[in-house]
Design a protein around this motif. Structure first.
Motif, mmCIF file in Angstrom:
data_model
loop_
_atom_site.group_PDB
_atom_site.id
_atom_site.type_symbol
_atom_site.label_atom_id
_atom_site.label_comp_id
_atom_site.label_asym_id
_atom_site.label_seq_id
_atom_site.Cartn_x
_atom_site.Cartn_y
_atom_site.Cartn_z
ATOM 1 N N LEU A 10 3.614 -6.899 91.565
ATOM 2 C CA LEU A 10 3.175 -5.959 92.585
ATOM 3 C C LEU A 10 2.805 -6.768 93.825
ATOM 4 C CD1 LEU A 10 0.766 -3.677 90.505
ATOM 5 C CD2 LEU A 10 3.238 -3.416 90.833
ATOM 6 N N VAL A 11 3.120 -6.240 95.011
ATOM 7 C CA VAL A 11 2.778 -6.913 96.261
ATOM 8 C C VAL A 11 1.950 -5.957 97.110
ATOM 9 C CG1 VAL A 11 3.643 -8.038 98.356
ATOM 10 C CG2 VAL A 11 4.910 -8.263 96.204
ATOM 11 N N GLY A 12 0.775 -6.409 97.563
ATOM 12 C CA GLY A 12 -0.094 -5.552 98.367
ATOM 13 C C GLY A 12 -0.664 -6.298 99.561
ATOM 14 N N GLY A 13 -1.103 -5.541 100.557
ATOM 15 C CA GLY A 13 -1.617 -6.126 101.793
ATOM 16 C C GLY A 13 -3.118 -6.329 101.814
ATOM 17 N N MET A 14 -3.742 -6.416 100.658
ATOM 18 C CA MET A 14 -5.189 -6.624 100.607
ATOM 19 C C MET A 14 -5.546 -7.974 101.239
ATOM 20 S SD MET A 14 -3.760 -5.142 97.869
ATOM 21 C CE MET A 14 -3.836 -3.576 96.998
ATOM 22 N N CYS A 15 -6.714 -8.000 101.898
ATOM 23 C CA CYS A 15 -7.118 -9.192 102.641
ATOM 24 C C CYS A 15 -8.636 -9.267 102.691
ATOM 25 C CB CYS A 15 -6.548 -9.127 104.063
ATOM 26 S SG CYS A 15 -7.167 -10.384 105.182
ATOM 27 N N GLU A 16 -9.188 -10.445 102.425
ATOM 28 C CA GLU A 16 -10.639 -10.590 102.505
ATOM 29 C C GLU A 16 -11.048 -11.481 103.682
ATOM 30 O OE1 GLU A 16 -11.769 -14.232 99.522
ATOM 31 O OE2 GLU A 16 -11.699 -12.237 98.620
ATOM 32 N N THR A 17 -10.116 -11.721 104.612
ATOM 33 C CA THR A 17 -10.423 -12.499 105.814
ATOM 34 C C THR A 17 -10.809 -11.561 106.952
ATOM 35 O OG1 THR A 17 -8.865 -14.191 105.121
ATOM 36 C CG2 THR A 17 -9.578 -14.240 107.416
ATOM 37 N N ASP A 18 -9.877 -10.708 107.369
ATOM 38 C CA ASP A 18 -10.157 -9.671 108.356
ATOM 39 C C ASP A 18 -10.230 -8.344 107.622
ATOM 40 O OD1 ASP A 18 -10.367 -11.056 110.682
ATOM 41 O OD2 ASP A 18 -8.315 -10.751 111.339
ATOM 42 N N TYR A 19 -11.411 -7.962 107.174
ATOM 43 C CA TYR A 19 -11.527 -6.689 106.471
ATOM 44 C C TYR A 19 -12.932 -6.141 106.665
ATOM 45 C CZ TYR A 19 -14.211 -8.412 102.376
ATOM 46 O OH TYR A 19 -15.161 -8.905 101.531
ATOM 47 N N ASP B 242 -10.946 -11.690 93.858
ATOM 48 C CA ASP B 242 -11.488 -11.550 92.503
ATOM 49 C C ASP B 242 -11.111 -10.203 91.896
ATOM 50 O OD1 ASP B 242 -12.623 -14.029 92.645
ATOM 51 O OD2 ASP B 242 -14.674 -13.330 92.961
ATOM 52 N N THR B 243 -11.147 -9.171 92.722
ATOM 53 C CA THR B 243 -10.763 -7.842 92.236
ATOM 54 C C THR B 243 -9.294 -7.819 91.852
ATOM 55 O OG1 THR B 243 -12.412 -6.799 93.673
ATOM 56 C CG2 THR B 243 -10.672 -5.384 92.806
ATOM 57 N N MET B 244 -8.441 -8.444 92.673
ATOM 58 C CA MET B 244 -7.009 -8.468 92.381
ATOM 59 C C MET B 244 -6.728 -9.218 91.076
ATOM 60 S SD MET B 244 -5.658 -6.686 94.769
ATOM 61 C CE MET B 244 -7.201 -5.740 94.763
ATOM 62 N N ALA B 245 -7.417 -10.336 90.876
ATOM 63 C CA ALA B 245 -7.210 -11.110 89.647
ATOM 64 C C ALA B 245 -7.630 -10.298 88.418
ATOM 65 C CB ALA B 245 -7.993 -12.417 89.720
ATOM 66 N N ALA B 246 -8.757 -9.617 88.534
ATOM 67 C CA ALA B 246 -9.235 -8.802 87.420
ATOM 68 C C ALA B 246 -8.307 -7.624 87.151
ATOM 69 C CB ALA B 246 -10.651 -8.306 87.718
ATOM 70 N N GLN B 247 -7.808 -7.017 88.224
ATOM 71 C CA GLN B 247 -6.919 -5.867 88.052
ATOM 72 C C GLN B 247 -5.588 -6.288 87.432
ATOM 73 O OE1 GLN B 247 -7.883 -2.915 88.296
ATOM 74 N NE2 GLN B 247 -6.168 -1.546 88.696
ATOM 75 N N ALA B 248 -5.083 -7.446 87.829
ATOM 76 C CA ALA B 248 -3.833 -7.934 87.246
ATOM 77 C C ALA B 248 -3.991 -8.164 85.742
ATOM 78 C CB ALA B 248 -3.396 -9.219 87.938
ATOM 79 N N GLU B 249 -5.129 -8.729 85.349
ATOM 80 C CA GLU B 249 -5.382 -8.957 83.929
ATOM 81 C C GLU B 249 -5.545 -7.633 83.188
ATOM 82 O OE1 GLU B 249 -6.195 -11.278 80.399
ATOM 83 O OE2 GLU B 249 -4.977 -11.417 82.213
ATOM 84 N N THR B 250 -6.197 -6.670 83.822
ATOM 85 C CA THR B 250 -6.343 -5.348 83.203
ATOM 86 C C THR B 250 -4.986 -4.693 82.985
ATOM 87 O OG1 THR B 250 -8.530 -5.010 84.180
ATOM 88 C CG2 THR B 250 -7.329 -3.041 83.520
ATOM 89 N N LEU B 251 -4.118 -4.784 83.977
ATOM 90 C CA LEU B 251 -2.777 -4.205 83.840
ATOM 91 C C LEU B 251 -1.989 -4.907 82.738
ATOM 92 C CD1 LEU B 251 -1.833 -3.742 87.612
ATOM 93 C CD2 LEU B 251 -2.409 -1.940 85.981
ATOM 94 N N ARG B 252 -2.097 -6.217 82.694
ATOM 95 C CA ARG B 252 -1.385 -6.977 81.666
ATOM 96 C C ARG B 252 -1.831 -6.540 80.268
ATOM 97 N NH1 ARG B 252 -1.913 -11.024 78.260
ATOM 98 N NH2 ARG B 252 -4.121 -11.387 78.775
#
Length: 242
Positions: free
Chosen positions: A135-144, A153-163
């Motif tokens: 999955l590719v998304g435009g999430m960003c924690e620099t300008d947000y 951290d949320t993306m890493a956790a969500q990827a593991e949840t999906l797996r």
């Protein structure tokens, strides 16, 4: 960290891009088209006030395909999913006529609780059925705006949840996670040159209020909402540095 610039020497199999019709997701779509053999897109109708972004999606997809024949050959199916349940859960400035301001919780009123979590869950389910593991998304924690569902951290956790939950390999790529908006404009220029920059400025939509009456250098928008201010500031910083 995302690899910006040249196309990978060997294309990866497939990716599903969370594609809203805005600047960030369009840049991510170009990024994916430069790296994956097959790229599909998914959009979400969640009752957003700026739903005009959904009307921009096909124009942008067609524009990207026309910019680069290889991109056109790799661009696959588009999917639109109903996520309007988010609007029924409570008012936010993204889904209701609510002022854009900081809330008592310390988050802007534009934060839609659970939005990215739901989007990624739905996208993951769709990807698993389409034989796609990225999955590719435009999430960003620099300008947000401090959205907790945009953090790495949320993306890493969500990827593991999906797996675990889908019992299939699932990876979430976020090419913009560690770059600011000026660098996002620069990335678009690197990926697709002036043609891609022009397409993003003319045909994508970012303004939270759905305003497309006024055309600025950086595109259409009210010019005063947080999304417009961030996009305009990034444009100015990028142009000044060019």
């Amino acid at each position: 960290m995302p690899v910006t610039g040249a196309v990978m020497s060997q294309l990866l199999p497939a990716a599903l891009v969370l594609f809203s019709g805005g600047q960030d997701s369009t840049t991510c779509l170009a990024w994916a088209l430069s790296r994956y053999e097959r790229v599909e897109t998914v959009g979400f109708d969640y009752g957003q006030r700026h739903r005009i972004e959904l009307e921009c999606r096909e124009t942008v997809r067609s524009g990207l395909a026309a910019l680069n024949t290889d991109w056109g050959a790799r661009l696959g199916a588009d999917h639109m999913l109903d996520a309007t349940v988010l609007k029924s859960l409570g008012e936010t400035a993204m889904t209701h006529e609510v002022s854009i301001e900081m809330t008592e919780a310390g988050l802007p009123s534009t934060f839609v609780p659970g939005r990215n979590l739901l989007f990624l869950t739905l996208a993951g389910a769709l990807a698993s059925r389409r034989g796609i593991a990225v999955l590719v998304g435009g999430m960003c924690e620099t300008d947000y705006s401090g959205y907790p569902d945009c953090r790495a951290d949320t993306m890493a956790a969500q990827a593991e949840t999906l797996r675990l939950g889908l019992d299939v390999p699932m990876q979430i790529e976020t090419p913009l996670m560690y770059i600011d908006k000026a660098e996002t404009w620069a990335l678009a220029d690197t990926l697709g040159g002036q043609g891609l920059v022009d397409l993003i400025a003319e045909d994508t939509h970012t303004c939270y209020l759905g305003e497309r009456g006024a055309r600025h250098e950086w595109g259409y928008g009210c010019g005063t909402c947080p999304a417009c201010e961030l996009r305009a500031k990034g444009w100015e910083s990028w142009k000044n540095a060019s």
